[in-house]
Design an enzyme around this catalytic site. Structure first.
Site, short mmCIF file in Angstrom:
data_model
loop_
_atom_site.label_atom_id
_atom_site.label_comp_id
_atom_site.label_asym_id
_atom_site.label_seq_id
_atom_site.Cartn_x
_atom_site.Cartn_y
_atom_site.Cartn_z
CG HIS A 1 -1.76 -1.03 1.56
ND1 HIS A 1 -1.38 -2.16 2.20
CD2 HIS A 1 -3.09 -1.18 1.31
CE1 HIS A 1 -2.40 -2.97 2.35
NE2 HIS A 1 -3.46 -2.41 1.80
CG ASP B 1 1.82 -1.00 3.37
OD1 ASP B 1 1.15 -0.66 4.35
OD2 ASP B 1 1.43 -1.78 2.48
CD GLU C 1 -6.85 -12.01 2.07
OE1 GLU C 1 -6.44 -11.01 1.47
OE2 GLU C 1 -6.98 -12.06 3.31
CG ASP D 1 -4.12 -11.01 -1.45
OD1 ASP D 1 -3.27 -10.87 -2.36
OD2 ASP D 1 -4.49 -10.08 -0.73
CG ASP E 1 -3.18 -9.94 2.66
OD1 ASP E 1 -2.62 -9.56 3.70
OD2 ASP E 1 -4.17 -9.37 2.17
C1 XLS Z 1 -7.53 -6.95 4.00
C2 XLS Z 1 -7.01 -7.14 2.65
C3 XLS Z 1 -5.83 -6.25 2.32
C4 XLS Z 1 -5.65 -6.19 0.83
C5 XLS Z 1 -4.85 -5.02 0.35
O1 XLS Z 1 -8.26 -7.76 4.54
O2 XLS Z 1 -6.70 -8.48 2.47
O3 XLS Z 1 -4.69 -6.68 2.98
O4 XLS Z 1 -5.08 -7.35 0.33
O5 XLS Z 1 -5.45 -3.82 0.66
NI NI Z 2 -5.67 -9.29 0.83
NI NI Z 3 -7.47 -9.97 4.11
#
Ligand code: XLS
Ligand code: NI
Ligand code: NI
Length: 442
Positions: free
Chosen positions: A101, A104, A268, A296, A339
């Site tokens: 991000h 970050d 994710e 992710d 992630d």
């Molecule tokens: C949060 C998300 C975040 C995204 C990126 O739950 O997984 O980490 O991957 O903003």
């Molecule tokens: Ni994520």
């Molecule tokens: Ni997440």
């Protein structure tokens, strides 16, 4: 100076029988699998927020991690040492990509122009490190959820000035992505959702979000960004109801607002399970729509109902995911972003190595198993047989082509009589998957 003196050289591949906790058992980056190198199938990325900026803090206590970087009192100096440590980690792990991000890598500056200045300074630093190491940016994103101005959302905030701040941030984060050669740009919903309908104009907020995504996509085009724009669904957390609930909801939203061709999805694992789906369910929904762009990778905890973001170690889940990825011919310019964060009790820097090695080995192992299952056709053959009626008979073909009527179908039902009953063989198939997972892969 070295930030990871406990690991002297890049993590080696030593094969499944190795007893070395700092070696790969399955991730053999140049090994050829289905005509591609393993590292091309598995474009792993270290995630900057958890791995470099995570402190181990939870709602009951502050940070517990012991980190030798980012300690300088000057925020830009701290950001630089964090980045130097990051690139040392990438190289020692042999991970070729990273994700971040904007906030970050660069500290808040207190104004739109100071934020931009800080980000530019750190992008310059990152570009140098990328050149020196060959490590590349997979995707970047903007943090539109930590600053108090985003309390009620960013694009879906009731105040257009907050919307504008969000736009300013995404604009600069996209510039940074382009400058660093990133092949993706991610939108995770952050605080885009609601906590109560009592104060929420749902119709209006969805329109705002669509406007934001159109503007973002137009901007990407205007600067010549040719990478993939990705939306990352999540059903809840931080808000009670997040708008990008899951793959199906997000795809419906994209179609409704004429955004379908412009975005793909970053799916994710722990978000899918939070939505009460399996990860493979959401991957499949995205894939069949031609919208699966990136992953992710992490896992949740069956006994905890939130996004615990643990490092992925579940071989079965990873194998089912890799089957879908292989079936669609890979992830294109997407990859596998960790992630994932260490547990609060794993506070040493060496824990970062164990966590990533385990995750990389899990997916490398999964890739090999999935490829073997595909070669043997163990799932595709029974599947083809199960649907043969639709694919190989006149009746099935006419239904799918919508060239029949209810009247004609009633005649077919009467003429055909009672259909034969056929078992789904679920248990046999589950046994077969276990059989493949427990075989030696050579
Ligand atoms: C949060 C998300 C975040 C995204 C990126 O739950 O997984 O980490 O991957 O903003
Ligand atoms: Ni994520
Ligand atoms: Ni997440």
């Amino acid at each position: 100076m070295s930030y990871f003196p406990e690991v002297e050289k890049p993590i080696p591949y030593e094969g499944p029988d190795s007893k070395n906790s700092l070696a790969f058992r399955y991730y053999d980056k140049d090994r050829e699998v289905a005509g591609k190198r393993m590292s091309e199938h598995l474009k792993f990325a270290v995630c900057y927020w958890h791995t470099m900026r995570g402190t181990g803090a939870d709602v009951f206590g502050g940070g517990s991690f012991v980190r030798p970087w980012g300690r300088e009192s000057d925020p830009i100096k701290a950001a630089r040492s964090t980045m130097d440590a990051a690139f040392e980690l990438f190289e020692k792990l042999g991970v070729e990509y990273y994700c971040f991000h904007d906030r970050d890598i660069a500290p808040e500056g207190g104004s739109v122009s100071a934020n931009h200045q800080n980000l530019s300074a750190m992008v310059e630093h990152a570009a140098r490190r990328q050149k020196e190491t060959g490590v590349r940016l997979l995707w970047a994103t903007a943090n539109l959820f930590s600053h108090p101005r985003f309390t009620h959302g960013a694009a879906t905030n009731p105040d257009p000035l907050v919307f504008s701040h969000a736009a300013a941030q995404v604009r600069r984060a996209m510039d940074a992505t382009l400058e660093l050669g990133g092949t993706g740009y991610v939108f995770w919903g952050g605080r885009e959702g609601y906590s109560t309908l009592l104060n929420t104009d749902l119709k209006q907020e969805r329109e705002q979000m669509a406007a934001f995504l159109h503007l973002a996509s137009d901007y990407a085009k205007s600067i010549g960004f040719e990478g993939t724009l990705l939306i990352e669904p999540k059903p809840m957390e931080p808000t009670t109801h997040q708008y990008d609930y899951d793959a199906a909801t997000t795809i419906g939203f994209l179609r409704e607002f004429d955004l379908f061709d412009r975005f793909k999805l970053n799916i994710e694992s722990n978000h899918a399970t939070l939505a009460a789906h399996t990860w493979e369910h959401d991957l499949m929904v995205a894939s069949i729509a031609g919208r699966l762009g990136s992953l992710d990778i992490n896992r949740g905890d069956l006994n905890l109902g939130w996004d615990t973001d643990q490092f992925p170690t579940d071989l079965k889940s990873a194998t089912l995911a890799m089957l879908i990825v292989l079936e669609q011919g890979g992830l294109g310019d997407g990859g596998l972003n960790f992630d994932a964060k260490l547990r609060r009790g794993s506070f040493d820097t060496v824990d970062l190595f164990h966590a990533h090695i385990g995750g990389m080995d899990t997916f490398a192992h999964a890739l090999l198993v999935a490829q073997k299952m595909r070669e043997d056709g163990v799932l595709s053959k029974p599947l083809a047989k199960r649907y043969a009626g639709f694919r190989e008979t006149e009746l099935g073909r006419k239904i799918l082509a919508r060239e029949t009527t209810f009247g004609e179908l009633e005649e077919a039902a009467a003429a055909g009589g009672e259909p034969p009953r056929v078992s789904g063989r679920q248990e046999a198939l589950e046994n077969l998957v276990n059989d493949y997972l427990s075989r030696n892969i050579d």
